[in-house]
Design a protein around this motif. Structure first.
Motif, PDB file in Angstrom:
ATOM      1  N   ASN A  13      -6.892  -7.840   3.773  1.00 35.20           N
ATOM      2  CA  ASN A  13      -5.457  -7.562   3.918  1.00 35.20           C
ATOM      3  C   ASN A  13      -4.969  -7.729   5.353  1.00 35.20           C
TER       4      ASN A  13
ATOM      5  N   PHE B 245       0.816  -1.217   0.000  1.00 38.47           N
ATOM      6  CA  PHE B 245       0.000   0.000   0.000  1.00 38.47           C
ATOM      7  C   PHE B 245       0.852   1.270   0.000  1.00 38.47           C
TER       8      PHE B 245
ATOM      9  N   GLU C  31      -3.530   3.163  12.750  1.00 40.91           N
ATOM     10  CA  GLU C  31      -3.997   2.117  13.674  1.00 40.91           C
ATOM     11  C   GLU C  31      -3.924   0.767  12.984  1.00 40.91           C
TER      12      GLU C  31
ATOM     13  N   ALA D 232      -5.896  -2.627  12.705  1.00 42.62           N
ATOM     14  CA  ALA D 232      -7.257  -3.100  12.993  1.00 42.62           C
ATOM     15  C   ALA D 232      -7.274  -4.214  14.039  1.00 42.62           C
TER      16      ALA D 232
ATOM     17  N   ILE E 212     -14.695   6.256   1.547  1.00 42.37           N
ATOM     18  CA  ILE E 212     -15.898   5.952   2.331  1.00 42.37           C
ATOM     19  C   ILE E 212     -16.126   7.058   3.365  1.00 42.37           C
TER      20      ILE E 212
ATOM     21  N   GLY F 222     -10.744  -3.722   2.939  1.00 41.38           N
ATOM     22  CA  GLY F 222      -9.608  -3.668   3.841  1.00 41.38           C
ATOM     23  C   GLY F 222      -9.369  -4.982   4.560  1.00 41.38           C
TER      24      GLY F 222
ATOM     25  N   GLY G 106      -7.827   4.149   4.277  1.00 41.64           N
ATOM     26  CA  GLY G 106      -6.975   4.505   3.139  1.00 41.64           C
ATOM     27  C   GLY G 106      -7.078   5.968   2.748  1.00 41.64           C
TER      28      GLY G 106
HETATM   29  N1  SAM Z   1     -11.184   1.631   2.388  1.00 45.38           N
HETATM   30  C1  SAM Z   1     -10.414   2.269   1.326  1.00 45.38           C
HETATM   31  C2  SAM Z   1     -11.173   2.205   0.025  1.00 45.38           C
HETATM   32  O1  SAM Z   1     -12.152   1.490  -0.051  1.00 45.38           O
HETATM   33  O2  SAM Z   1     -10.790   2.884  -0.922  1.00 45.38           O
HETATM   34  C3  SAM Z   1      -9.029   1.657   1.197  1.00 45.38           C
HETATM   35  C4  SAM Z   1      -8.987   0.187   0.858  1.00 45.38           C
HETATM   36  S1  SAM Z   1      -7.362  -0.398   0.465  1.00 45.38           S
HETATM   37  C5  SAM Z   1      -7.701  -1.618  -0.758  1.00 45.38           C
HETATM   38  C6  SAM Z   1      -6.946  -1.405   1.840  1.00 45.38           C
HETATM   39  C7  SAM Z   1      -6.416  -0.644   3.032  1.00 45.38           C
HETATM   40  O3  SAM Z   1      -6.295  -1.550   4.143  1.00 45.38           O
HETATM   41  C8  SAM Z   1      -5.025  -0.051   2.829  1.00 45.38           C
HETATM   42  O4  SAM Z   1      -5.058   1.344   3.018  1.00 45.38           O
HETATM   43  C9  SAM Z   1      -4.175  -0.749   3.888  1.00 45.38           C
HETATM   44  O5  SAM Z   1      -3.140   0.034   4.416  1.00 45.38           O
HETATM   45  C10 SAM Z   1      -5.221  -1.086   4.934  1.00 45.38           C
HETATM   46  N2  SAM Z   1      -4.823  -2.148   5.891  1.00 45.38           N
HETATM   47  C11 SAM Z   1      -4.236  -3.339   5.622  1.00 45.38           C
HETATM   48  N3  SAM Z   1      -4.013  -4.022   6.753  1.00 45.38           N
HETATM   49  C12 SAM Z   1      -4.481  -3.257   7.777  1.00 45.38           C
HETATM   50  C13 SAM Z   1      -4.528  -3.414   9.175  1.00 45.38           C
HETATM   51  N4  SAM Z   1      -4.076  -4.518   9.787  1.00 45.38           N
HETATM   52  N5  SAM Z   1      -5.070  -2.424   9.920  1.00 45.38           N
HETATM   53  C14 SAM Z   1      -5.529  -1.293   9.330  1.00 45.38           C
HETATM   54  N6  SAM Z   1      -5.503  -1.078   8.006  1.00 45.38           N
HETATM   55  C15 SAM Z   1      -4.998  -2.045   7.223  1.00 45.38           C
END
Ligand code: SAM
Length: 243
Positions: A137, A25, A114, A116, A73, A134, A69
């Motif tokens: 991931n 990312f 943060e 998640a 949303i 999200g 991100g």
């Molecule tokens: N929600 C936004 C959208 O729909 O456009 C962004 C989605 S993007 C595909 C996935 C996001 O998940 C990335 O910004 C990434 O950094 C975040 N992410 C991945 N693992 C995460 C975690 N453990 N805690 C928080 N965010 C996480």
């Protein structure tokens, strides 16, 4: 938590997965929004509108947009008067989001790095929790679901939108070919990063089917856990309530 988890199709340690997802990312952050339009033919905008219509954000409500991100949303919810905390593990994605929010002069947003799986927020802090594209991931998904429940108030709503594989026979084959052949190539041409987009496709293929994920949401203690599949299950809106 198992010793080895999938990073796309590869097996790696949980820490290594979290690190590599971070690298993906960070690498795509600046091109993320334009790539979303190219990969979905602009459809992600309609899915996100529909998702926010399901959440029904109200003025003054406190909402946590997890893995938020670049803010797609959160912006839609803030425009309806909600007070949105955009949280993400990746500071580069949040930086792009903050810049976009400033350009649009949007109010009601705060931004926080943060994970998640282990949130810094107090119990019962939010009226709603959203996570869009999200959760697939996240390394330890059950831990993230437990944290979502913890930070919600009584009666708080959980909403998640995520990809899966389609069950429509012809469409599934067509989508699979598009995803594995075309998306990494668009990634290469537009973002000069084929590998990150290959990971994104593989992570979608590996994410549980809607019914299996609905069961995980129920298992985390959410009542009335529901799954609303769209496009033959390619995209599903999941919801649940904290009693
Ligand atoms: N929600 C936004 C959208 O729909 O456009 C962004 C989605 S993007 C595909 C996935 C996001 O998940 C990335 O910004 C990434 O950094 C975040 N992410 C991945 N693992 C995460 C975690 N453990 N805690 C928080 N965010 C996480």
């Amino acid at each position: 938590m198992p010793d080895q988890v999938n990073f796309g199709d590869e097996l790696v340690s949980p820490d290594e997965k979290t690190r590599r997802v971070g690298a993906v990312f960070s690498s795509v952050a600046r091109r993320y929004d334009v790539m979303n339009d190219l990969m979905s033919g602009g459809m992600h905008r309609l899915w996100k509108d529909r998702f926010v219509n399901r959440v029904k954000p109200r003025a003054g409500e406190r909402i946590l947009d997890m893995a938020g991100g670049t803010g797609d949303i959160a912006f839609r919810m803030a425009q309806r008067g909600a007070l949105v905390t955009v949280a993400d593990i990746n500071a580069d994605m949040l930086e792009v989001g903050e810049e976009r929010a400033r350009q649009r002069s949007l109010a009601g947003l705060s931004w926080k790095v943060e994970n998640a799986e282990k949130l810094s927020f107090d119990d019962a802090s939010f009226d709603a929790y959203t996570i869009v594209f999200g959760i697939r991931n996240v390394t330890d998904i059950p831990a993230a679901l437990r944290e979502a429940r913890r930070v919600l108030k009584r009666g708080g709503r959980f909403y998640c939108m995520e990809f899966s594989s389609s069950d429509w026979p012809g469409f599934a084959r067509l989508y699979d070919a598009f995803a594995s052949e075309v998306i990494p190539r668009i990634g290469k041409v537009v973002a000069n990063d084929e590998e990150s987009y290959r990971y994104l496709v593989e992570s979608i293929r590996r994410f549980p089917r809607p019914e299996a994920f609905r069961a995980m949401v129920a298992q985390a203690g959410f009542a009335r856990a529901a799954a609303e599949p769209m496009l033959g299950g390619l995209v599903t809106i999941h919801s649940g309530w904290k009693i």
